[in-house]
Enzyme design. Structure first.
Site, mmCIF file in Angstrom:
data_model
loop_
_atom_site.group_PDB
_atom_site.id
_atom_site.type_symbol
_atom_site.label_atom_id
_atom_site.label_comp_id
_atom_site.label_asym_id
_atom_site.label_seq_id
_atom_site.Cartn_x
_atom_site.Cartn_y
_atom_site.Cartn_z
ATOM 1 N N ASN A 58 15.843 46.340 39.612
ATOM 2 C CA ASN A 58 17.345 46.202 40.193
ATOM 3 C C ASN A 58 17.074 45.056 41.053
ATOM 4 O O ASN A 58 18.077 45.355 42.342
ATOM 5 C CB ASN A 58 17.553 47.352 40.712
ATOM 6 C CG ASN A 58 17.698 48.740 39.926
ATOM 7 O OD1 ASN A 58 18.294 48.507 38.441
ATOM 8 N ND2 ASN A 58 17.008 49.852 39.919
ATOM 9 N N LYS A 89 10.889 51.346 31.286
ATOM 10 C CA LYS A 89 11.324 49.941 31.302
ATOM 11 C C LYS A 89 10.199 49.093 32.185
ATOM 12 O O LYS A 89 9.795 47.914 31.532
ATOM 13 C CB LYS A 89 12.684 49.862 31.991
ATOM 14 C CG LYS A 89 13.144 48.346 31.769
ATOM 15 C CD LYS A 89 13.214 47.505 33.180
ATOM 16 C CE LYS A 89 13.900 46.180 33.155
ATOM 17 N NZ LYS A 89 14.074 45.662 34.330
ATOM 18 N N HIS A 102 21.113 45.305 30.068
ATOM 19 C CA HIS A 102 21.725 44.053 29.266
ATOM 20 C C HIS A 102 21.557 44.458 27.721
ATOM 21 O O HIS A 102 22.432 44.519 26.624
ATOM 22 C CB HIS A 102 21.211 42.680 29.348
ATOM 23 C CG HIS A 102 21.457 42.228 30.886
ATOM 24 N ND1 HIS A 102 22.740 42.134 31.360
ATOM 25 C CD2 HIS A 102 20.833 42.293 31.984
ATOM 26 C CE1 HIS A 102 22.709 42.034 32.537
ATOM 27 N NE2 HIS A 102 21.572 41.627 32.998
#
Length: 253
Positions: A5, A96, A116
């Protein structure tokens, strides 16, 4: 962990600052008793207090078990599952992040699903709209060919940052300088230059393309012309420019 992030520019600044603050390497960082020094070094990345404690904790744990505050031992693991288990036990290492380590740091055939990739995959009908990032990760990793995982991930992330149509809330982080028609939309409706009408097959370029609409005197429908852009990142296979795939949904949504 610094990339979570966090804009790429801030991530790079934080990492450079961390290396400057601890020239002795990861062991020096693990020995740090004043966590505020780590926080100050990575503050530009955000969430400095949480990240600092997690990074130091990971390094101390690995050093106590392996004798050295680094993760080079992962290269000797017998399988990707073993690597994932080793990383996932540390706080802050989610699916992730682990996937990114597998793909980018260790060169494994893994397909990270970030915001995305998830958004575009849903728009393209590759995964159901109800899928979480974790569910999409499991689904896509079983369907994306291993040799395409690095290229496709990089392309989708780049496209998600540049295309207004595919960006979150319709606002691209880095909008293109030239007006374009979204290639993903053109792929879906079959109007992308290079598409092959041969039993449901289509050609998909592995480098970004700007697609311009041009008026035709004999046809009111805009004709699409694709102009190939120079790659802006190190793609894994520069020899493969076009891959012909049978177009079919990757899920039953």
């Amino acid at each position: 962990m610094l990339s979570q992030n966090t804009p790429a520019a801030n991530q790079e600044r934080a990492y450079a600052s961390l290396k400057k603050a601890y020239p002795g390497g990861w062991d020096q960082l693990a020995n740090e008793t004043d966590a505020s020094r780590i926080e100050n070094a990575i503050r530009v990345a955000g969430l400095a207090q949480v990240r600092a404690e997690r990074i130091r904790s990971m390094l101390r744990t690995v050093r106590s078990e392996r004798g050295s505050a680094d993760f080079e031992f992962l290269r000797r693991c017998a399988s990707d599952d073993e690597i994932s288990r080793e990383l996932s036990r540390h706080k802050g290492m989610g699916p992730k992040t682990v996937s990114c380590v597998l793909l980018f740091a260790l060169g494994k055939a893994d397909f990270p699903v970030d915001t995305h990739v998830l958004r575009i995959s849903k728009m393209m009908g590759w995964v159901p709209m109800s899928y979480t990032r974790e569910a999409a990760y499991e689904h896509l990793n079983g369907r994306v060919p291993n040799e395409c995982k690095l290229d496709l991930h990089c392309l989708l992330v780049t496209h998600g940052k540049q295309c207004h149509k595919c960006a979150a809330r319709g606002r691209a982080q880095f909008p293109p300088r030239e007006e374009w028609v979204c290639p993903m939309a053109a792929i879906r409706n079959g109007t992308l230059t290079g598409a092959v009408d041969a039993g449901g097959c289509a050609a998909t370029a592995t480098t970004p393309a700007v697609v311009k609409g041009e008026s035709s005197m004999n046809n009111s429908t805009p004709q699409l012309k694709a102009k190939q852009l120079k790659p802006q990142m190190n793609y894994s296979n520069r020899d493969i420019k076009v891959k012909v795939e049978r177009v079919s949904p990757w899920c039953d949504s």
